[in-house]
Design an enzyme around this catalytic site. Structure first.
Site, short mmCIF file in Angstrom:
data_model
loop_
_atom_site.label_atom_id
_atom_site.label_comp_id
_atom_site.label_asym_id
_atom_site.label_seq_id
_atom_site.Cartn_x
_atom_site.Cartn_y
_atom_site.Cartn_z
N ASP A 218 -7.44 37.66 23.67
CA ASP A 218 -6.24 37.52 23.11
C ASP A 218 -6.62 37.62 21.37
OD1 ASP A 218 -3.22 36.68 22.99
OD2 ASP A 218 -4.24 35.27 21.49
N GLU A 260 -7.19 42.64 23.68
CA GLU A 260 -5.68 42.73 23.11
C GLU A 260 -6.08 43.14 21.74
OE1 GLU A 260 -1.57 40.82 21.98
OE2 GLU A 260 -3.55 39.74 21.85
C1 NOJ Z 1 -0.73 37.43 21.79
C2 NOJ Z 1 -0.06 37.19 22.78
O1 NOJ Z 1 0.18 38.22 23.76
C3 NOJ Z 1 1.25 36.40 22.43
O2 NOJ Z 1 2.11 36.22 23.55
C4 NOJ Z 1 0.77 35.02 21.59
O3 NOJ Z 1 1.96 34.60 21.08
C5 NOJ Z 1 -0.08 35.67 20.44
N1 NOJ Z 1 -1.30 36.32 21.15
C6 NOJ Z 1 -0.66 34.55 19.48
O4 NOJ Z 1 -1.22 33.55 20.48
#
Ligand code: NOJ
Ligand code: CA
Length: 874
Positions: A218, A260
């Site tokens: 993430d 991501e």
């Molecule tokens: C990316 C995630 O996809 C999202 O849902 C989240 O709010 C942010 N990271 C922060 O954690």
């Protein structure tokens, strides 16, 4: 903590999938434990519930499940605010429940992808609690990024623009500001500190040790910070990723890291490194452009971004998606494009959040089934691995009034029961209300209802997934755009060593012509992949022309040898035209053509013409074996004169197995009939005739006079001697010749060739000669005698007595014509295709209310007929 790979641990899916590059061929399904299924009826989805629903996911055909964070958390960012990395949120179950889920998924050949959220923690995480208490500069404090002011790193953008004014938040306990790229309750970990990286690697090993196959990293561009930069994509961050990858490769095999990184393609490219960082990364900029292209009815947005997408290492793969749990992010578009997207897709400001649109797929496209299919077919055929967001396979709706991004995370809709079958808790107790509006509500849009209908979106998705999985070229092949002057049409090729697939998409809401330049594929036949329908063979002399309905997308496999499963519009002769006509052998003959079989010319034909001729005939049934040689084993003159015709038998010998003998009438023609044959039916031409007179030797089944002579032979019960045997006409009901005589041949042949006379009689030639009467002859004769009304009447037959006293073989039958819409073969193949589709969708015939009256009537008639037939034959 376990990180060994002993075979005893049940952490590997079944062997067929043991390919380290499995993620390239995967179909990923993104789900939320919380939203999927509630097993204990407390209103919140849980692991035992998810495990129970693996049946559904297996039936859908996906190969990997991606779960949103399920760790202990105050849930202020729906679990991306983690308070404990190595256990499970009590609402969702226990670590044992998680293990049971992973094991069950693996037993079903499904991989498991979970979240490694290590850019930040919740402010409730013990590491943060420890840090704020510890003195500045201490190892505990240094787990996070601190400052005495909130003015440091002014170059860094704010991501959650709706809620955050700064990336710094003051902590009264620490008496310093801490750094956060997302919500202020989510302090960023300090990845510049090696101790943090160590701790994060331990977390990674914990979950991989439990059998998890893949991790989504993430918010990965923001790990490290440095003065004077925007703190995104720093080299230090890439060094951390390489370290993580090294640790993963040293301890585990066949695992995958998915980055991501919501960045431009050139920046995302770096997250693959030299194949030594992440295996996969999301293609963020492509996603909004797919929506844009459909709205603008112009392919430019898509072709531009894909042309700007750099090559990635061999072992790497793009992750493609239409929607996910977040807003449809518009960070990776220009200001102009963003304005356009807001106006086109989120006219109501309530639909907007941060820099994006909080809506699901179906509502985004106004519930247009055509546009949903269009987008999915693009998703499933573009270079990368497709991800389906839970519920989008049903066309689920959203609830833009739920705040933040919760509107797209509502309970999965399983049935028309209370709470959509998600939970038996009181509705008020659910973590979020299910969608209940009249269009998207669970009463109409639910798994149970959609599974029952063969034409539902859900069943269509199943077919799409199954098709994609049958063709590795989608996950692994190259991409090439094909030129087409109509900008509303997107045309591209996916290619690997085994296959070439042509994708044609009409991005507009109206019918479009598509002239595509496929000259380098001349000679190949496009076969539409969902229906296995053959299209006209591609030629080098003109572009291929297709007509595309509104929002239509078609996948064509370009093949050298179509499997011939479905009816084709193009006749085989038409398809073979260019190659065959050029390669025909020429035979030098004198003026008299009648003696061709009694001369050396026969040997020439055997040597140069017969083998390729047989190989291109649809009725030649022995294509699976290597054809060694072919010779004329018997012949007779059927018609004398300047354009003689013969009836011959041809014996083919093979590398392995016994020889086969085929019936081959031949006509020697010149002038206009020859010109017509070479233009219309070149595949049915055996050879050219050069020498004293010019002409062609063609398949006699195409010669009306040859057919008429066979008909007359039956009626007259005449016998004709052949070189080595006898041909004998057999009369059954007899023939009454119509006044007007017009022969028509069916374009679709299998083992037999059928020529019909003025809709009155059908002459059926059995190409492969086998001793003994053909069932069509034997049964037809018996039924005609009995005047059985449900089968065509047998008018007559042609029998052949070969050399050596073998039982006479039937070469042809003449039956009365039955008006029809197609052949029994095509009907059976179509019926089988529909049957398998139903099986694939697991729709039982009884459940389905689709069995319509016509089908019932036809069936009842067939049963009655068969009953009577049995009585007659008994
Ligand atoms: C990316 C995630 O996809 C999202 O849902 C989240 O709010 C942010 N990271 C922060 O954690
Ligand atoms: Ca529960």
């Amino acid at each position: 903590m376990t990180n060994d790979e002993s075979p005893a641990t049940n952490d590997q899916p079944p062997a067929p999938d043991a390919d380290p590059l499995w993620y390239k061929d995967a179909v990923i399904y993104q789900a939320h434990v919380k939203s999927f299924f509630d097993s204990n009826n407390d209103g919140i989805g849980d692991f035992p519930g998810l495990t129970q629903k693996l049946d559904y996911l297996q039936g859908l055909g996906v190969t990997c499940i991606w779960l949103l964070p399920f760790f202990p958390s105050p849930l202020k960012d729906d679990g991306y605010d983690i308070a404990d990395y190595t256990t499970v949120h009590p609402s969702y179950g226990t670590v044992d429940d998680f293990k049971a889920f992973v094991d069950t998924a693996h037993q079903r050949g499904l991989r498991v992808l979970i979240e490694l959220v290590v850019n930040h923690t919740s402010d409730q995480h013990p590491w943060f609690q420890r840090a704020r208490q510890a003195p500045p500069g201490s190892p505990e404090r240094n787990f996070y990024v601190w400052s005495d002011t909130d003015t440091k790193f002014p170059e860094t953008r704010i991501i959650f623009t709706d809620t955050e004014k700064s990336n710094w938040a003051f902590d009264p306990v620490a008496k310093q500001y801490y750094w956060h790229r997302f919500f202020s309750h989510q302090p960023d970990l300090n990845h510049n500190n090696p101790a943090v990286v160590e701790a994060v690697i331990d977390v990674m090993k914990f979950w991989l040790g439990l059998g998890v196959d893949a991790l989504r990293l993430d918010a990965v561009p923001y790990l490290c910070v440095r003065h004077g930069t925007n703190n995104e994509n720093l080299p230090e961050t890439h060094a951390v990723l390489r370290r993580i990858r090294r640790e993963l490769d040293a301890a585990f095999s066949n695992r995958m890291l998915l980055a991501e990184a919501n960045q431009w393609p050139a920046d995302v490219r770096d997250y693959f490194g030299d194949g030594d960082e992440c295996h996969m990364a999301f293609h963020f900029p492509l996603m909004p452009r797919m929506f844009m292209a459909v709205r603008q009815e112009d392919r430019h947005a898509i072709t531009e971004i894909l042309n700007q997408t750099p090559d990635i290492p061999e072992s790497c793969q793009w992750a493609l998606f239409l929607r996910n749990h977040d807003e449809l992010t518009l960070e990776m578009v220009t200001d102009e494009e963003r304005d356009y997207m807001y106006q086109a897709y989120a006219a109501d400001p309530q639909m907007r959040v941060n820099v994006g649109i909080r809506r699901r797929l179906a509502p985004l496209v106004e519930n247009s089934r055509r546009r949903i299919e269009l987008l999915n077919m693009l998703l499933f055929s573009m270079p990368g691995t497709p991800i389906i967001y839970y519920g989008d396979e049903l066309g689920m709706g959203d609830n833009i009034y739920l705040g933040d991004r919760n509107g797209v995370r509502t309970p999965m809709q399983w049935s028309g029961d209370r709470n959509g079958g998600f939970s038996r808790a009181d509705t008020a107790r659910l973590f979020a209300p299910p969608v209940v509006d009249p269009v998207y509500g669970y009463q109409a849009v639910n798994v149970e209802a959609l599974e029952r209908s063969p034409f539902s979106l859900l069943n269509w998705m199943k077919r799409l997934i199954a098709l994609r999985r049958q063709h590795r070229v989608f996950g692994r092949g190259t991409l090439e755009f094909v030129s087409c002057s109509n900008r509303k049409v997107l045309a591209y090729l996916r290619r690997d060593a085994d296959e070439t697939v042509l994708v044609l998409a009409n991005l507009s809401r109206t019918l479009q012509p598509a002239e595509v330049d496929l000259s380098s594929y001349s000679g190949l036949t496009p076969v539409e992949m969902l229906g296995q329908t053959e299209f006209p063979r591609l030629t080098g002399d003109r572009p291929a022309f297709f007509t595309l309905g509104p929002y239509a997308v078609h996948w064509f496999s370009l093949t050298t040898q179509p499997a011939q499963l479905a009816q084709t519009l193009a006749s085989p002769d038409q398809q073979a035209r260019p190659a065959v006509a050029e390669d025909l052998p020429a035979l030098l003959l004198g003026v008299n053509w009648e003696s061709v079989f009694d001369s050396a010319a026969r040997r020439m034909l055997e040597r140069h013409a017969l083998v390729p001729f047989l190989a291109r005939q649809r009725w030649f049934a022995s294509k699976a074996r290597r054809l060694d040689a072919a010779r004329f084993s018997d012949w007779l003159v059927l018609r004398g004169g300047a354009s003689p015709a013969f009836l011959t038998t041809v014996t083919a010998t093979f590398r392995e197995g016994l020889p086969d003998t085929y019936l081959l009438p031949l006509a020697l023609v010149s002038g206009e009939p020859a010109a017509r044959a070479i233009a219309d039916t070149p595949a049915a031409v055996l050879a050219r005739i050069a020498g004293a007179r010019k002409g062609l030797i063609v398949d006699g089944a195409l010669d009306d006079d040859v057919c008429m002579r066979l008909l007359e032979m039956c009626d007259a019960e005449s016998a004709l001697p052949s070189k080595y045997g006898t041909l004998r006409g057999v009369r059954a009901a007899g023939i009454v010749l119509p006044a007007e005589r017009k022969w028509v041949r069916s374009g679709f042949e299998q083992g037999d060739t059928v020529a019909s006379l003025s809709d009155r009689y059908a002459l059926k030639l059995f190409r492969r000669i086998e001793p003994g009467p053909n069932p069509d002859f034997e049964i037809g004769q018996a039924l005609t005698r009995e005047k059985f009304p449900r089968t065509p009447t047998l008018a007559g037959a042609v029998q052949y007595e070969g050399p050596g006293g073998a039982e006479p073989a039937t070469l042809a039958v003449i039956q009365t014509s039955v008006s029809n819409q197609g052949s029994g073969w095509a009907f059976t193949i179509n019926e089988l295709q529909r049957y398998y589709e139903r099986v694939a969708a697991r729709i039982s015939r009884r459940d389905s209310e689709m069995m319509d009256a016509t089908e019932e009537t036809v069936r009842a008639n067939v049963y009655q007929g068969i009953k009577r037939l049995r009585e007659l034959i008994a």
